[in-house]
Design a protein around this motif. Structure first.
Motif, short mmCIF file in Angstrom:
data_model
loop_
_atom_site.label_atom_id
_atom_site.label_comp_id
_atom_site.label_asym_id
_atom_site.label_seq_id
_atom_site.Cartn_x
_atom_site.Cartn_y
_atom_site.Cartn_z
N UNK A 51 8.66 -4.11 -8.16
CA UNK A 51 9.15 -2.95 -7.41
C UNK A 51 8.27 -1.74 -7.74
N UNK A 52 7.64 -1.18 -6.70
CA UNK A 52 6.78 -0.01 -6.84
C UNK A 52 7.52 1.19 -6.28
N UNK A 53 7.93 2.08 -7.17
CA UNK A 53 8.61 3.31 -6.76
C UNK A 53 7.58 4.42 -6.69
N UNK A 54 7.67 5.22 -5.63
CA UNK A 54 6.65 6.25 -5.43
C UNK A 54 7.25 7.51 -4.84
N UNK A 55 6.59 8.60 -5.19
CA UNK A 55 6.86 9.90 -4.58
C UNK A 55 5.51 10.60 -4.44
N UNK A 79 -8.36 -10.27 -8.96
CA UNK A 79 -7.79 -9.72 -7.73
C UNK A 79 -6.75 -10.67 -7.16
N UNK A 80 -5.59 -10.12 -6.72
CA UNK A 80 -4.53 -10.94 -6.12
C UNK A 80 -4.42 -10.66 -4.63
N UNK A 81 -4.14 -9.41 -4.25
CA UNK A 81 -3.96 -9.08 -2.83
C UNK A 81 -4.02 -7.58 -2.63
N UNK A 82 -4.16 -7.18 -1.36
CA UNK A 82 -4.13 -5.76 -0.99
C UNK A 82 -3.06 -5.58 0.08
N UNK A 83 -2.26 -4.53 -0.11
CA UNK A 83 -1.28 -4.13 0.89
C UNK A 83 -1.74 -2.78 1.43
N UNK A 84 -1.99 -2.71 2.74
CA UNK A 84 -2.39 -1.45 3.35
C UNK A 84 -1.15 -0.68 3.79
N UNK A 85 -1.15 0.62 3.51
CA UNK A 85 -0.03 1.45 3.89
C UNK A 85 0.03 1.66 5.39
N UNK A 86 1.26 1.75 5.91
CA UNK A 86 1.48 2.03 7.33
C UNK A 86 2.86 2.64 7.48
N UNK A 87 3.12 3.20 8.66
CA UNK A 87 4.47 3.68 8.93
C UNK A 87 5.44 2.50 8.98
N UNK A 89 5.48 -0.38 7.32
CA UNK A 89 5.97 -0.88 6.03
C UNK A 89 6.54 0.24 5.14
N UNK A 90 6.59 1.46 5.68
CA UNK A 90 7.23 2.57 4.99
C UNK A 90 6.40 3.27 3.94
N UNK A 91 5.14 2.88 3.77
CA UNK A 91 4.31 3.51 2.75
C UNK A 91 3.71 4.83 3.21
N UNK A 101 9.95 6.36 -1.80
CA UNK A 101 10.74 5.16 -1.60
C UNK A 101 10.38 4.15 -2.69
N UNK A 102 10.82 2.91 -2.48
CA UNK A 102 10.46 1.79 -3.35
C UNK A 102 9.98 0.65 -2.46
N UNK A 103 8.82 0.10 -2.81
CA UNK A 103 8.23 -1.01 -2.07
C UNK A 103 8.33 -2.25 -2.94
#
Length: 141
Positions: A51-55, A79-87, A89-91, A101-103
């Protein structure tokens, strides 16, 4: 002998001072768009859950603000993976002052991971970002 030692200390300090002031100046780079950011990664409640919590806060209403990417690594640095931020996925939030939020990401239970996370804010033509590396976390079994 004592005079020679003092002369050595003065000469040494004159050589060190310019380098120490340069280093601190590069570390204190101000942002034109970001006012605050905080990222934590913790083990979730389900097997393998991270769980990645961010502000991420912009200095004023931003065209877009949030996390542009999460790059996940094993504790060994592989290296495992990359998640690109977008509206979607809520990032990333648009026309907002902040993104908070928390991803959740599902990884292999029992393995340890860390992430390199890039936060950003874009206000008009101004864009700035920072990379944060999380602590290593073991995915729950």
């Amino acid at each position: 002998m004592r005079k020679r030692f003092l002369s050595f200390l003065v000469a040494l300090s004159l050589m060190i001072v310019p380098f120490s002031s340069t280093a601190s100046a590069t570390e204190a780079r101000a942002s034109t768009t970001l006012s605050y950011y905080n990222i934590t990664m913790k083990a979730g409640n389900r097997p393998g859950e991270l769980r990645i919590s961010y502000e991420v806060n912009a200095k004023k209403i931003a065209d877009s603000v949030g996390i542009s990417s999460i790059v996940l690594y094993s504790s060994t640095g592989a290296y495992i993976t990359t998640v690109l931020g977008s509206e979607k996925n809520g990032l990333i939030e648009t026309d907002a002052l902040s993104a908070m939020s928390t991803y959740s990401h599902t990884a292999v239970p029992g393995n340890s991971y860390y992430a390199a996370i890039t936060v950003f804010a874009e206000i008009g033509d101004d864009y700035d970002s920072r990379k944060i590396v999380t602590d290593t976390v073991t995915a729950p079994t």
